[in-house]
Scaffold this motif. Structure first.
Motif, short mmCIF file in Angstrom:
data_model
loop_
_atom_site.label_atom_id
_atom_site.label_comp_id
_atom_site.label_asym_id
_atom_site.label_seq_id
_atom_site.Cartn_x
_atom_site.Cartn_y
_atom_site.Cartn_z
N ARG A 139 -23.89 -30.30 -38.19
CA ARG A 139 -25.07 -31.14 -38.29
C ARG A 139 -26.26 -30.35 -37.80
N HIS A 140 -27.45 -30.91 -37.96
CA HIS A 140 -28.64 -30.22 -37.51
C HIS A 140 -28.60 -30.06 -35.99
N MET A 200 -33.02 -39.35 -36.37
CA MET A 200 -31.81 -39.00 -35.65
C MET A 200 -30.92 -38.09 -36.49
N THR A 201 -30.95 -38.26 -37.82
CA THR A 201 -30.10 -37.45 -38.69
C THR A 201 -30.67 -36.06 -38.95
N HIS A 202 -31.86 -35.80 -38.46
CA HIS A 202 -32.45 -34.46 -38.59
C HIS A 202 -32.71 -33.86 -37.21
N GLY A 203 -31.74 -34.07 -36.35
CA GLY A 203 -31.78 -33.43 -35.04
C GLY A 203 -32.78 -34.02 -34.07
N ARG A 204 -33.18 -35.29 -34.30
CA ARG A 204 -34.15 -35.98 -33.43
C ARG A 204 -35.52 -35.32 -33.49
N ARG A 205 -35.82 -34.72 -34.64
CA ARG A 205 -37.15 -34.18 -34.88
C ARG A 205 -38.04 -35.26 -35.49
N GLY A 210 -43.84 -32.26 -23.16
CA GLY A 210 -45.08 -32.03 -23.88
C GLY A 210 -45.09 -30.81 -24.78
N ALA A 211 -44.01 -30.04 -24.81
CA ALA A 211 -43.96 -28.85 -25.66
C ALA A 211 -43.80 -29.27 -27.13
N THR A 212 -44.50 -28.59 -28.01
CA THR A 212 -44.40 -28.86 -29.45
C THR A 212 -44.02 -27.59 -30.19
N GLY A 213 -43.44 -27.75 -31.37
CA GLY A 213 -43.07 -26.59 -32.16
C GLY A 213 -42.65 -26.99 -33.56
N PRO A 214 -42.58 -26.03 -34.47
CA PRO A 214 -42.21 -26.33 -35.85
C PRO A 214 -40.72 -26.61 -35.99
N GLY A 215 -40.38 -27.34 -37.04
CA GLY A 215 -38.99 -27.58 -37.41
C GLY A 215 -38.77 -27.15 -38.84
N PRO A 216 -37.56 -27.27 -39.37
CA PRO A 216 -37.27 -26.86 -40.74
C PRO A 216 -37.93 -27.77 -41.78
N LEU A 217 -37.94 -27.27 -43.02
CA LEU A 217 -38.32 -28.07 -44.18
C LEU A 217 -37.03 -28.38 -44.93
#
Length: 240
Positions: A65-66, A120-125, A164-171
């Motif tokens: 899973r992710h 939740m199905t995308h790794g809680r992103r 508070g940290a932010t960052g990119p996730g997959p497409l």
């Protein structure tokens, strides 16, 4: 005839009867085994006749899973929208490094969520759901029916942790291919592009094993063309 003789004869009779019964039982068990084995293989052949069913059966109890965000933040819709507005251009530019044509214009497509929501199905992103014009019926949600060939659904994502940290996730991308592309996927091609712009996996192509868990997950909604939709609390009003 003495009592001892009678008792001895009775004991012999019981021993013989027990042996015969045991033999009959053993024969019954032995005879049953081939039938059970035949039924087992019949069941297996049934699965081979239904590849989607077989795919589910063969999936491990704990499928891949992710990767999960360990400490995701809980954001309001306004907070999630503000963070996405800051990240969106950089996300698209990074995905474009993969060379996938979807990355060049997906943000010009219709977006079907009012604000990014935690999946939740995308790794809680936090994610957004976009679809191209061919896939316009996606906006009917559960009433969408089977989408036509050429439909593309894209889901970009980002991470926000509780410190508070932010960052990119997959497409994440689903593309409806021509009939017979892949029976198990309902002719959808799954692709995943990393947060650094690398094509991680694609159905029937590079890194196909890395998107197999997408197939397993979406088989749960096979009856609605393998499509999940925006949660009701985050979706826009249904389209025509």
């Amino acid at each position: 005839m003495s009592v001892h003789v009678v008792a001895f004869a009775a004991a012999v009779f019981m021993t013989i009867a027990s042996a015969v019964a045991t033999g009959v039982a053993a024969q019954s068990i032995t005879a049953a085994a081939p039938d059970q084995e035949a039924q087992y293989f019949d069941d297996e052949l049934d699965d081979l006749d239904e590849p989607r069913r077989a795919y589910r059966v063969q999936s491990p109890a704990e499928p891949n899973r992710h990767d999960r965000v360990q400490n995701p933040a809980e954001l309001t819709a306004e907070e999630a929208a503000a963070i996405y507005n800051d990240l969106a251009d950089d996300l698209a530019a990074t995905y474009a490094l993969s060379g996938d044509p979807v990355t060049a214009g997906y943000r010009d497509w219709q977006r079907f969520n009012a604000a990014p929501y935690k999946s939740m199905t995308h790794g809680r992103r936090y994610v957004n759901n976009y679809a191209n014009e061919i896939a316009a019926r996606y906006g009917r949600y559960e009433a969408a029916g089977r989408l036509p060939v050429g439909s593309v659904v894209a889901k970009d994502s980002f991470v926000v942790t509780d410190d508070g940290a932010t960052g990119p996730g997959p497409l994440f991308v689903m593309e409806k291919m021509a009939e017979s592309f892949n029976y198990v996927t309902g002719d959808w091609r799954y692709s995943m592009i990393s947060a650094t712009g690398e094509l991680l996996g694609r159905t029937n192509g590079q890194g196909a094993d890395r998107v197999e868990f997408c197939i397993s997950c979406h088989l749960a909604v096979e009856d609605q063309d393998h499509l999940f939709f925006v949660p009701e609390e985050a979706r826009l009003a249904p389209g025509p």
